[in-house]
Design an enzyme around this catalytic site. Structure first.
Site, PDB file in Angstrom:
ATOM      1  CD  GLU A   1      17.540  37.943  -5.737  1.00  0.00           C
ATOM      2  OE1 GLU A   1      17.994  38.911  -6.355  1.00  0.00           O
ATOM      3  OE2 GLU A   1      17.962  36.795  -5.880  1.00  0.00           O
TER       4      GLU A   1
ATOM      5  CG  ASN B   1      16.007  33.858  -6.024  1.00  0.00           C
ATOM      6  OD1 ASN B   1      15.167  32.980  -6.195  1.00  0.00           O
ATOM      7  ND2 ASN B   1      15.721  35.145  -6.101  1.00  0.00           N
TER       8      ASN B   1
ATOM      9  CD1 TRP C   1      18.261  33.515 -13.858  1.00  0.00           C
ATOM     10  CD2 TRP C   1      16.137  33.424 -13.148  1.00  0.00           C
ATOM     11  NE1 TRP C   1      17.684  34.723 -14.122  1.00  0.00           N
ATOM     12  CE2 TRP C   1      16.383  34.693 -13.703  1.00  0.00           C
ATOM     13  CE3 TRP C   1      14.867  33.136 -12.654  1.00  0.00           C
ATOM     14  CZ2 TRP C   1      15.402  35.672 -13.757  1.00  0.00           C
ATOM     15  CZ3 TRP C   1      13.907  34.114 -12.716  1.00  0.00           C
ATOM     16  CH2 TRP C   1      14.175  35.371 -13.261  1.00  0.00           C
TER      17      TRP C   1
END
Ligand code: GCB
Length: 910
Positions: free
Chosen positions: A464, A536, A623
């Site tokens: 990211e 993600n 996560w």
């Protein structure tokens, strides 16, 4: 490495046949920032394996520590450190993260310089030996002085580095070792301005948080100065069931002033230590020369490293001999395996497609921060193995060697990671050249130091990295410039591939194709840079619904044909003291409070379902495995914690979602009743749920049989189970593989005869100022749960509804066309509806008309809350009497403009 090391710039000679995936790197003197080169004996794991010729002494005790600025004399022998704190390693001054809505007093989030001093009483070094100090990880910049002289500096909080201190030692005297560890906040002008990571949802802990050791080695040795690497690098150019070709690259260095005539003996040992292949090659080292050679070896009918099923390890030992004398040796693990990340077939290990089950892990524990012991690492690995994990993502940086050794031995497939996270610059400018250089250095260290771990099968070169710029642009109303991080990512990707062509690269992307506000038009796309696409994705948490994940993945699979697709993150916060009766009852405040444990489990259940519908997927990583520190968070039940872990920060509580995955993934028989921490129930009627890999399960309540149900998708549900007032024992039983399983919980329930109180549109319940307890929204069908405001990141503004002593009750509501089926005993009841008009636009407020039927009979007709209350945002209640048989159905689907209800109370008719 200090001046002396830098002065010795020399040319390598590369032995014939040294291709093997390790490009011959022309070695320049290691610059101060990039630490001196390295060796093998490395962390605790290699300490016992060190050869008699190489002595490794752990320097964990006897340090003095002080945080903050220090006098110039701090590095000298005369400095008085007797008032400093006595510490042992591993040590970090930072501590944070607690399960309370405010920061605990013992928290320490200081960022800056911490000083360590050690008195080393060292007898003289034997002639011809060198002394090297090895640091296994220092957060984040380390400076070393020996006897007042600055030896060198290393920038990067996660990698191992070494300094040759031979020429700084005073033989036979007390030597003063001083280390300054600096974890200053990265910002323009700070010491860490050009050290990755510049940002991220974790705290870079300061200090000597891994081990320090003193290595004594012959002046001619396996190279200790190769970017912290072991000095021997093992690869398997070809693997078949019949034969494995093994290539052992050995880097050597002669730091002495005499030429040496030596031999390199490379040997493969099996798990029992028997030699199964070996070869010897002569080598001459001129004074001051660095050199490398490759030894080809072969194994017939090798036993393969088969992941969790059979993580068989050979070992490779390289000895450096002078005549019959062994002058140095290094041992590293060897796992013989082939693997591929395939765009359509997914992950393939030794020719067989294999569904990988993954979770991410940070190196972070309550009360210890990053200063973890070998036992802490082992505990984490055992918990992950228990859940059935087969792949680990190292979030978001290089992990300790002890941990990666555990991954090798436990058969985990690992995605190892460079800490290039969240941002590449502090504004919209290009990354500074110094930052790129630092990232390159940290990447070289990552790969050299970890290449021998068979568990590692991916190098992640960024996570990211454009999100910082995207957030900035969002704050500027979408007018900010796109991030300029692409070139840096391209460069790092190329470096990883050059350094290790045997492993693919991955980039973890936050946003492409999601409904996230950060996926704005014009945002740069980076998913075409690396071999493997990492996504993600937070459907059902930060945005969207979990079931939308499948479509999003299928879309990106089509957009990136030829690239393997992985989900590098998905998840939800879970607070084990916050509970809901129905995860669909209201919106969650992802960056705030509350985060009911059952909501996390629901997001995980639904995401897992969605992931299974994407057969091309190579891997997915939850996560996160454990709650971890992040000072940017005040959420769930915690402070300074990201609560997306399936297991608590202290590793003592396994949340419901942990058992969901254990039932999915583990070979162990599992039967687990969910909601076990929701002891004091709001309602006397409960949908009882269990996770189990048994085909069916049975339930009793207070010894009475409730029934046997099937457990599709490994979830068993007994709907509408009635509890008695007070204590209840709820017990489940099942059988799997001939093994009887049981689980039980104790719940306290309210008295059904006293009625029900429902808080509409909210995930959790509330007790009013008058002491009336409303449960979370439940028993509804249809409508939309809404909140008057979700508040900012963490702070929730009080509701601004007036005309009530409990404005919070009116902060949420269910609206639209909906029904409630309230499981009341037969009887006569008074029902009170709590309403208000959330629309402040007068015309819209006037258009609302609420009609309610109770068991088919009208009890409220054409009701307008604004006109009844005298305006919008004003509480209004209406009560009516009903007689029930088989429960109460309240139907809010008539009327115009959508019904609104904030809460409903049902009490016995007086
Ligand atoms: C992400 C980041 C990770 C955060 C996570 C979260 O996308 O990669 O570092 O911790 O989201 O919990 O928001």
């Amino acid at each position: 490495m200090g001046e002396e090391g830098r002065a010795k710039l020399r040319v390598m000679h590369v032995a014939a046949g040294a291709a093997l995936g390790f490009a011959a790197i022309a070695m320049s003197g290691p610059c101060l920032a990039q630490a001196a080169p390295a060796n093998a004996a490395a962390s605790a794991r290699t300490l016992p394996a060190a050869s008699p010729a190489r002595s490794v002494t752990s320097l964990s005790d006897g340090w003095r520590f002080q945080f903050g600025d220090a006098a110039d004399s701090v590095t000298g022998a005369e400095f008085d450190d007797s008032q400093w704190q006595q510490v042992s390693l591993p040590h970090s001054w930072n501590r944070m993260g607690n399960y309370a809505p405010q920061r605990a007093p013992e928290t320490d989030v200081r960022q800056g310089k911490g000083w360590y001093r050690l008195r080393l009483d060292k007898p003289a070094l034997p002639k011809g030996k060198r002394a090297v100090l090895q640091f296994d990880g220092v957060g984040a910049i380390a400076d070393l002085w020996v006897n007042g002289q600055h030896v060198g500096q290393h920038k990067g909080a996660f990698s191992r580095f070494r300094f040759d201190i031979t020429d700084h030692l005073k033989p036979g005297e007390a030597n003063i070792i001083v280390v300054r560890a600096d974890n200053s906040k990265p910002e323009p002008g700070s010491s860490t301005e050009h050290v990755i990571p510049l940002g991220g949802d974790f705290f870079v802990h300061g200090g000597l948080y891994r081990g320090v050791s003193l290595i004594e080695v012959d002046a001619a040795s396996i190279d200790l100065m190769d970017h912290g690497g072991p000095g021997i690098y093992v690869s398997t150019p070809s693997v078949t069931p019949e034969k494995a070709e093994v290539a052992v690259l050995t880097r050597l260095r002669n730091s002495g002033n005499k030429p040496r005539k030596l031999a390199v003996v490379a040997r493969i040992g099996d798990a029992d230590g028997r030699t199964v292949a070996s070869a010897t090659a002569p080598v001459r080292l001129a004074a001051g020369q660095a050199s490398e050679l490759t030894t080809p070896l072969a194994l017939t009918n090798p036993r393969l490293w088969q992941g969790r099923a059979d993580p068989y390890l050979y070992s490779v030992t390289v000895e450096l001999r002078e005549g019959s004398r062994v002058i140095d040796s290094v041992t590293e693990p060897l796992g013989v395996r082939s693997f591929a990340w395939d765009a359509d077939k997914g992950f393939i290990l030794n020719g067989k497609p294999m569904r990988l089950h993954g979770a991410s892990r940070h190196q972070d524990w309550q009360d210890k921060g990053w200063a973890l012991s070998a036992e802490d690492h082992a505990t984490d690995m055992a918990i992950m193995a228990e859940m059935g994990v087969s792949t680990v993502r190292h979030a978001h940086y290089q992990h300790a060697q002890e941990w990666s050794d555990l991954a090798d031995r436990n058969g985990m497939v690992v995605k190892a990671e460079l800490p290039f996270v969240h941002q590449s610059a502090f504004d919209e400018s290009l990354p500074a050249p110094e930052l790129v250089a630092n990232a390159r250095a940290q990447l070289l260290e990552l790969i050299r130091q970890n290449t021998n771990h068979p568990s590692i099968m991916l190098w992640s070169v960024g996570n990211e990295i454009d999100i910082g710029a995207a957030i900035m642009a969002l704050m500027k109303g979408g007018k900010g410039a796109p991030a300029k991080s692409r070139d840096m990512l391209v460069e790092l990707n190329a470096l990883a591939k050059q350094e290790d062509p045997s492993r693919p690269t991955l980039y973890a992307d936050c946003c492409e194709g999601t409904p996230s506000p950060l996926a704005r038009p014009g945002a740069q796309v980076l998913n075409d840079v690396t071999d493997v696409v990492g996504l993600n994705r937070y459907f059902g948490w930060y945005y969207g619904q979990p079931q939308d994940l499948t479509r999003a993945l299928t879309g990106l699979h089509a957009r990136y044909p030829g690239r393997a697709i992985t989900v590098t993150e998905y998840g939800a916060g879970g607070a084990f003291t916050q509970h809901t009766d129905n995860p669909l009852g209201g919106p969650v405040n992802a960056n705030g409070r509350p985060h009911p444990e059952e909501f996390q489990a629901w997001v995980q259940e639904e995401n897992w379902k969605a992931l299974q519908k994407a057969p091309f997927l190579s891997a997915s990583w939850i996560w996160n495995m454990f709650d971890f520190a992040s000072t940017s968070r005040e959420e769930g039940e915690a402070y300074d914690l990201n609560d997306k872990g399936l297991v608590s920060y202290d590793r003592k509580t396994r949340k419901d979602a942990f058992y969901f995955y254990k039932a999915q993934w583990s070979e162990e028989p599992v039967l687990y009743l969910t909601g076990r921490r929701y002891v004091d129930r709001a309602y006397p009627v409960v949908d009882v749920r269990a996770y189990s890999n048994a085909p069916r399960a049975s339930l009793t309540v207070n010894g009475q049989a409730v029934g046997t149900v099937d457990c599709p998708d490994r979830i068993c549900v007994w709907p509408g189970v009635r509890l008695r007032a007070g204590d209840n024992r709820v017990a489940a039983s099942a059988e799997r593989d001939g093994k009887a399983l049981t689980d039980s919980v104790n719940w306290t329930a309210p008295d059904a005869a006293k009625g029900l109180h429902v808080r509409a549109g909210h995930l959790t319940g509330l007790t009013t100022s008058a002491g009336l307890r409303f449960g979370s929204d439940n028993f509804f069908t249809g409508g939309k749960a809404s909140e008057l405001r979700m508040g900012g990141r963490t702070k929730v503004a009080p509701s601004n509804v007036t005309g009530t002593s409990d404005p919070e009750l009116y902060a949420s509501y269910r609206q639209g066309a909906f029904t409630y089926d309230l499981p009341l005993p037969d009887g006569r009841w008074t029902v009170t509806l709590h309403m208000f008009e959330p629309e402040t636009d007068a015309a819209r407020a006037a258009a609302r008309s609420i009609t309610v039927l109770a068991n088919g009979k009208p009890v409220l007709s054409d009701f307008n809350p604004a006109s009844a209350a005298g305006g919008s945002l004003k509480a209004v209640t209406r009560s009516f009497a009903v007689t029930t048989r088989d429960g109460l159905k309240l139907d809010f689907s008539g009327g115009g403009g959508g019904a609104i209800v904030s809460a409903m109370s049902v009490v016995p008719a007086g």
